[in-house]
Design a protein around this motif. Sequence first.
Motif, PDB file in Angstrom:
ATOM      1  N   ALA A 158       0.828  -1.205   0.000  1.00  0.00           N
ATOM      2  CA  ALA A 158       0.000   0.000   0.000  1.00  0.00           C
ATOM      3  C   ALA A 158       0.864   1.257   0.000  1.00  0.00           C
ATOM      4  N   GLN A 159       1.915   1.267   0.812  1.00  0.00           N
ATOM      5  CA  GLN A 159       2.785   2.437   0.880  1.00  0.00           C
ATOM      6  C   GLN A 159       3.561   2.626  -0.413  1.00  0.00           C
ATOM      7  N   MET A 160       4.093   1.543  -0.965  1.00  0.00           N
ATOM      8  CA  MET A 160       4.852   1.659  -2.211  1.00  0.00           C
ATOM      9  C   MET A 160       3.960   2.117  -3.361  1.00  0.00           C
ATOM     10  N   LEU A 161       2.727   1.658  -3.400  1.00  0.00           N
ATOM     11  CA  LEU A 161       1.806   2.099  -4.448  1.00  0.00           C
ATOM     12  C   LEU A 161       1.456   3.576  -4.285  1.00  0.00           C
ATOM     13  N   THR A 162       1.304   4.016  -3.046  1.00  0.00           N
ATOM     14  CA  THR A 162       1.038   5.435  -2.806  1.00  0.00           C
ATOM     15  C   THR A 162       2.185   6.293  -3.329  1.00  0.00           C
ATOM     16  N   LEU A 163       3.415   5.852  -3.079  1.00  0.00           N
ATOM     17  CA  LEU A 163       4.575   6.582  -3.577  1.00  0.00           C
ATOM     18  C   LEU A 163       4.657   6.515  -5.098  1.00  0.00           C
ATOM     19  N   ALA A 164       4.464   5.324  -5.648  1.00  0.00           N
ATOM     20  CA  ALA A 164       4.592   5.144  -7.092  1.00  0.00           C
ATOM     21  C   ALA A 164       3.555   5.952  -7.858  1.00  0.00           C
ATOM     22  N   THR A 217      20.031   1.206  12.040  1.00  0.00           N
ATOM     23  CA  THR A 217      19.629   0.477  10.841  1.00  0.00           C
ATOM     24  C   THR A 217      18.523  -0.495  11.202  1.00  0.00           C
ATOM     25  N   GLY A 218      17.576  -0.636  10.290  1.00  0.00           N
ATOM     26  CA  GLY A 218      16.482  -1.570  10.474  1.00  0.00           C
ATOM     27  C   GLY A 218      16.716  -2.843   9.684  1.00  0.00           C
ATOM     28  N   PRO A 219      15.722  -3.713   9.626  1.00  0.00           N
ATOM     29  CA  PRO A 219      15.882  -4.961   8.878  1.00  0.00           C
ATOM     30  C   PRO A 219      15.938  -4.755   7.370  1.00  0.00           C
ATOM     31  N   ARG A 220      15.402  -3.633   6.872  1.00  0.00           N
ATOM     32  CA  ARG A 220      15.483  -3.303   5.453  1.00  0.00           C
ATOM     33  C   ARG A 220      16.168  -1.946   5.305  1.00  0.00           C
ATOM     34  N   GLN A 221      16.851  -1.761   4.169  1.00  0.00           N
ATOM     35  CA  GLN A 221      17.479  -0.483   3.863  1.00  0.00           C
ATOM     36  C   GLN A 221      17.130  -0.099   2.427  1.00  0.00           C
ATOM     37  N   PHE A 222      17.035   1.216   2.177  1.00  0.00           N
ATOM     38  CA  PHE A 222      16.680   1.716   0.849  1.00  0.00           C
ATOM     39  C   PHE A 222      17.572   2.897   0.478  1.00  0.00           C
ATOM     40  N   LEU A 223      17.638   3.142  -0.818  1.00  0.00           N
ATOM     41  CA  LEU A 223      18.288   4.323  -1.364  1.00  0.00           C
ATOM     42  C   LEU A 223      17.283   4.982  -2.297  1.00  0.00           C
ATOM     43  N   VAL A 224      17.152   6.294  -2.215  1.00  0.00           N
ATOM     44  CA  VAL A 224      16.281   7.034  -3.129  1.00  0.00           C
ATOM     45  C   VAL A 224      17.171   7.891  -4.018  1.00  0.00           C
ATOM     46  N   VAL A 225      17.037   7.720  -5.330  1.00  0.00           N
ATOM     47  CA  VAL A 225      17.852   8.465  -6.283  1.00  0.00           C
ATOM     48  C   VAL A 225      16.937   9.163  -7.280  1.00  0.00           C
ATOM     49  N   ALA A 226      17.473  10.189  -7.936  1.00  0.00           N
ATOM     50  CA  ALA A 226      16.724  10.919  -8.954  1.00  0.00           C
ATOM     51  C   ALA A 226      17.494  10.875 -10.261  1.00  0.00           C
ATOM     52  N   LEU A 227      16.757  10.719 -11.356  1.00  0.00           N
ATOM     53  CA  LEU A 227      17.383  10.645 -12.667  1.00  0.00           C
ATOM     54  C   LEU A 227      16.343  10.966 -13.727  1.00  0.00           C
ATOM     55  N   ALA A 228      16.677  11.900 -14.605  1.00  0.00           N
ATOM     56  CA  ALA A 228      15.823  12.238 -15.744  1.00  0.00           C
ATOM     57  C   ALA A 228      14.399  12.568 -15.321  1.00  0.00           C
ATOM     58  N   GLY A 229      14.267  13.329 -14.258  1.00  0.00           N
ATOM     59  CA  GLY A 229      12.950  13.773 -13.833  1.00  0.00           C
ATOM     60  C   GLY A 229      12.152  12.759 -13.059  1.00  0.00           C
ATOM     61  N   SER A 230      12.738  11.627 -12.725  1.00  0.00           N
ATOM     62  CA  SER A 230      12.024  10.597 -11.975  1.00  0.00           C
ATOM     63  C   SER A 230      12.816  10.213 -10.741  1.00  0.00           C
ATOM     64  N   GLU A 231      12.099   9.761  -9.724  1.00  0.00           N
ATOM     65  CA  GLU A 231      12.739   9.233  -8.524  1.00  0.00           C
ATOM     66  C   GLU A 231      12.577   7.722  -8.492  1.00  0.00           C
ATOM     67  N   TYR A 232      13.547   7.071  -7.875  1.00  0.00           N
ATOM     68  CA  TYR A 232      13.538   5.615  -7.763  1.00  0.00           C
ATOM     69  C   TYR A 232      13.786   5.226  -6.311  1.00  0.00           C
ATOM     70  N   VAL A 233      12.974   4.309  -5.812  1.00  0.00           N
ATOM     71  CA  VAL A 233      13.225   3.706  -4.505  1.00  0.00           C
ATOM     72  C   VAL A 233      13.961   2.397  -4.757  1.00  0.00           C
ATOM     73  N   VAL A 234      15.189   2.333  -4.280  1.00  0.00           N
ATOM     74  CA  VAL A 234      16.091   1.219  -4.573  1.00  0.00           C
ATOM     75  C   VAL A 234      16.223   0.339  -3.334  1.00  0.00           C
ATOM     76  N   THR A 235      15.919  -0.933  -3.475  1.00  0.00           N
ATOM     77  CA  THR A 235      16.112  -1.878  -2.378  1.00  0.00           C
ATOM     78  C   THR A 235      17.593  -2.188  -2.233  1.00  0.00           C
ATOM     79  N   LEU A 236      18.133  -1.968  -1.047  1.00  0.00           N
ATOM     80  CA  LEU A 236      19.518  -2.336  -0.753  1.00  0.00           C
ATOM     81  C   LEU A 236      19.515  -3.683  -0.025  1.00  0.00           C
ATOM     82  N   PRO A 237      20.134  -4.708  -0.584  1.00  0.00           N
ATOM     83  CA  PRO A 237      20.159  -6.019   0.077  1.00  0.00           C
ATOM     84  C   PRO A 237      21.210  -6.051   1.183  1.00  0.00           C
ATOM     85  N   ALA A 238      20.942  -5.287   2.231  1.00  0.00           N
ATOM     86  CA  ALA A 238      21.910  -5.151   3.323  1.00  0.00           C
ATOM     87  C   ALA A 238      21.254  -5.541   4.644  1.00  0.00           C
TER      88      ALA A 238
END
Length: 427
Positions: A158-164, A217-238
């Motif tokens: 639900a949260q990822m869809l809200t962001l997307a 740090t929690g059990p999941r980690q993410f990176l948010v990057v911007a490129l060409a006018g779009s943002e990406y939520v990147v799953t970090l396998p850490a």
Amino acid sequence: MTTGLSVIVALSLDEPDLSDGAKIVGSIYPADDSGIAHRNVLFPCGTSAPPARYEVAPGRYTVSATLPSGVVLSRDAEAHEGRDTPVTLRAAPSPYESHSWQYLMGNIEPYEAYHDGSTIPVPRSQGSRSGVWESDSIVEPGHAAWIGDPEPAGWHFAQMLTLADGLAERQAVFELAHTAPHSVAHLALGDDAARLYRFGARGPLDEEGNSTLSGPTGPRQFLVVALAGSEYVVTLPAPWGGAQIEVMVNERQSPTGSAVSVSVRDSHVGPALGYMTRGAFDAAATLVRDAETLLYAKMTNPLAAVAGAYILVGSELTEQPHRWDPWLDYLRHEFDWMSDGSLLWAMRHLRRAHSETERNAARDALVEAFDRGVPVFTLGLSRLIHGLSEFPDDPECAHRLDQARRLSYRVDMREPFVIVALRGRQQ
């Protein structure tokens, strides 16, 4: 003295953290019926790793290896009685030594294509050259935002869809973060068109592999990057044991077409994920089976164990039991912060189900997987959609299937780890 071929794949991998290089799948074929063949064996790749020796009969051979990128290297060699013959398979060089792991995975062009002005692909947009976010962003140009401690519900569908869908009230970094996110500069390696970031168990690393930030740090980690006018939520396998996680943000048109690529600098599982992503499950399984004891002996690296399980389950086409079946139970019940364990259990049991009770057990595991959140691995999202679609008359499955499909439209299915494109930009 016996006769042998000593094989190595020559490609510098920027190797301070990779003393054994990487493992690549290859074969040795005799030129006639009198020789000894070695199929689906492992060759070391790198400049510091020793070559792999295989005993053969005297004669002529063809030695070949397929890189995770899909590039095939091959050369002929002659084995002489009582001697070891060195065989070096040479790959084209990476555009920068620092980017060689990304090149091995097929995420960036070779040196000649990258630096030849006549063949430079058109950038994604002129705006992408700056890496600038919106004016009120916490992220400086050329940086990214590391979220080491996300909200527990941050990776739910639900949260990822809200962001997307662009419906969140705040920027993605603040919607996802439980504690303050951190702006992270890209490494001073290569150039600004293909920006590299590296992460360890506790967060961002510098060019020497030293931690640059400290924080919860929690059990999941993410990176948010911007490129060409779009943002990406990147799953970090850490965390991934002692291995580094590498992220490349590519302003050029990459060989895979992906704007953001994530790989793990793990000598066995890293290349295996590259093979898996390109559908070469047999090659991936060769690497994982070679590392089974390392992966599962103490289950100290659950993400690597899950990666291996995806490959083993995906390459197994029979219903016969395997010694790794109990590991799926363990992954499901001991690591409830990720949905992948439940997904793997469901995949395996749905394939082997012969009764309604067994099908219902697999169905319950699929629902459990969805409710735990978006998988770490992209293959998990694909398998979740496939599994839920097996229950079209079940309202609970149908509702979850709709959300999983909607999110998949925003996910780069070419990548091993889930990367979600935000704000209306579909992959």
